[in-house]
Design a protein around this motif. Structure first.
Motif, PDB file in Angstrom:
ATOM      1  N   LEU A 178       0.826  -1.213   0.000  1.00  0.00           N
ATOM      2  CA  LEU A 178       0.000   0.000   0.000  1.00  0.00           C
ATOM      3  C   LEU A 178       0.859   1.261   0.000  1.00  0.00           C
ATOM      4  O   LEU A 178       0.531   2.244  -0.679  1.00  0.00           O
ATOM      5  N   LEU A 179       1.951   1.235   0.756  1.00  0.00           N
ATOM      6  CA  LEU A 179       2.859   2.389   0.775  1.00  0.00           C
ATOM      7  C   LEU A 179       3.422   2.655  -0.618  1.00  0.00           C
ATOM      8  O   LEU A 179       3.399   3.792  -1.111  1.00  0.00           O
ATOM      9  N   ASN A 180       3.926   1.626  -1.258  1.00  0.00           N
ATOM     10  CA  ASN A 180       4.531   1.805  -2.581  1.00  0.00           C
ATOM     11  C   ASN A 180       3.503   2.255  -3.615  1.00  0.00           C
ATOM     12  O   ASN A 180       3.769   3.145  -4.434  1.00  0.00           O
ATOM     13  N   PHE A 181       2.341   1.627  -3.569  1.00  0.00           N
ATOM     14  CA  PHE A 181       1.302   1.956  -4.554  1.00  0.00           C
ATOM     15  C   PHE A 181       0.836   3.402  -4.410  1.00  0.00           C
ATOM     16  O   PHE A 181       0.756   4.140  -5.401  1.00  0.00           O
ATOM     17  N   THR A 182       0.539   3.813  -3.194  1.00  0.00           N
ATOM     18  CA  THR A 182       0.050   5.181  -2.990  1.00  0.00           C
ATOM     19  C   THR A 182       1.144   6.217  -3.257  1.00  0.00           C
ATOM     20  O   THR A 182       0.870   7.290  -3.800  1.00  0.00           O
ATOM     21  N   ASP A 183       2.386   5.901  -2.894  1.00  0.00           N
ATOM     22  CA  ASP A 183       3.488   6.821  -3.199  1.00  0.00           C
ATOM     23  C   ASP A 183       3.655   7.007  -4.710  1.00  0.00           C
ATOM     24  O   ASP A 183       3.846   8.125  -5.199  1.00  0.00           O
ATOM     25  N   ASN A 184       3.567   5.903  -5.440  1.00  0.00           N
ATOM     26  CA  ASN A 184       3.761   5.972  -6.899  1.00  0.00           C
ATOM     27  C   ASN A 184       2.695   6.822  -7.585  1.00  0.00           C
ATOM     28  O   ASN A 184       2.963   7.450  -8.618  1.00  0.00           O
ATOM     29  N   LEU A 185       1.491   6.838  -7.016  1.00  0.00           N
ATOM     30  CA  LEU A 185       0.392   7.600  -7.615  1.00  0.00           C
ATOM     31  C   LEU A 185       0.139   8.921  -6.888  1.00  0.00           C
ATOM     32  O   LEU A 185      -0.847   9.598  -7.167  1.00  0.00           O
ATOM     33  N   ASN A 186       1.043   9.274  -5.976  1.00  0.00           N
ATOM     34  CA  ASN A 186       0.912  10.525  -5.203  1.00  0.00           C
ATOM     35  C   ASN A 186      -0.429  10.615  -4.475  1.00  0.00           C
ATOM     36  O   ASN A 186      -1.052  11.682  -4.410  1.00  0.00           O
ATOM     37  N   ILE A 187      -0.864   9.482  -3.936  1.00  0.00           N
ATOM     38  CA  ILE A 187      -2.096   9.443  -3.152  1.00  0.00           C
ATOM     39  C   ILE A 187      -1.751   9.735  -1.700  1.00  0.00           C
ATOM     40  O   ILE A 187      -0.833   9.141  -1.129  1.00  0.00           O
ATOM     41  N   PHE A 188      -2.492  10.645  -1.108  1.00  0.00           N
ATOM     42  CA  PHE A 188      -2.245  11.093   0.262  1.00  0.00           C
ATOM     43  C   PHE A 188      -2.926  10.154   1.251  1.00  0.00           C
ATOM     44  O   PHE A 188      -4.151   9.986   1.225  1.00  0.00           O
ATOM     45  N   ARG A 189      -2.139   9.543   2.137  1.00  0.00           N
ATOM     46  CA  ARG A 189      -2.674   8.638   3.161  1.00  0.00           C
ATOM     47  C   ARG A 189      -3.080   9.484   4.377  1.00  0.00           C
ATOM     48  O   ARG A 189      -2.327   9.622   5.337  1.00  0.00           O
TER      49      ARG A 189
END
Length: 238
Positions: A178-189
């Motif tokens: 989840l960290l890698n996926f959201t970082d790659n798409l610039n999704i804010f957790r």
């Protein structure tokens, strides 16, 4: 705008706890609520539209469980979006038993809300079920972001972003994935810094740039009798 996510464990609660859950939700004065492990009849206020994922079959065993017996006739729904606003469009998801997505107009902005659960059996059946749910989640979000800039992602991820809490789907490395996926798409957790939290709300990059945020919780302290689940709230100010 105020959105929350909550897992109610199929509403298999005492009558007193059921009422507490409904009353506490009402107090939050939400625009949207994403409910996981829901039943079709669950409601907390008449002034909300309901957008369900496809009801789970009950005439036969489904993914290792006979829901007809387990829920004593209630209709199981893995994910529901409750909304004060009428949907202007349903967006298709790969696994419509698990995920649901709708688009709404809020303050003259079109915002898509995606609700899901990763790990419908918790730590069980991770290779068989949770891995597919994770991959479907990734594919859904990539597809949704192609045509929608303002996206909110909410639901039960069975994952804490605090490594020391040791809460994740370890067989599929859900935290790292989840960290890698959201970082790659610039999704804010948006909710990753809430302790003892496995239910989350994420925000797309464009919507993050348009908003300020505040997080909070409700139904804390294992009131739900399903630790560490609790209500997670994100307030967005445009």
């Amino acid at each position: 705008m105020k959105i929350a996510t909550l897992n109610i464990d199929w509403f298999k609660k005492s009558k007193d706890l059921q009422k507490t859950i409904q009353d506490e939700i009402k107090k939050q004065d939400l625009d949207f609520l994403v409910v996981n492990e829901n039943i079709e009849s669950f409601s907390f206020h008449d002034n909300y539209f309901k957008y369900h994922s496809k009801p789970i079959p009950t005439k036969e065993e489904f993914q290792h469980l006979d829901y007809e017996i387990y829920l004593k006739g209630a209709t199981p729904v893995r994910t529901t979006i409750y909304s004060r606003h009428h949907s202007i469009q349903e967006i298709k998801t790969i696994d419509n038993y698990t995920s649901v997505c709708h688009k709404f107009t809020i303050d003259q902005k079109q915002i898509s809300i995606y609700g899901t659960i990763i790990g419908t059996w918790g730590i069980k059946y991770q290779e068989e079920i949770a891995r597919a749910e994770l991959q479907n989640f990734k594919a859904d979000i990539q597809n949704i972001l192609k045509e929608n800039k303002n996206v909110i992602i909410a639901g039960d991820f069975n994952t804490s972003f605090f490594e020391n809490e040791k809460r994740q789907l370890s067989t599929i490395n859900s935290r790292t994935e989840l960290l890698n996926f959201t970082d790659n798409l610039n999704i804010f957790r948006a909710t990753e810094k809430i302790e003892n939290c496995i239910d989350h709300i994420f925000v797309s990059e464009n919507l993050k740039q348009l908003s300020t945020f505040k997080t909070s919780t409700f139904l804390d302290g294992d009131i739900l009798k399903d630790n560490p689940h609790k209500g997670i709230i994100l307030e967005l100010h445009f």
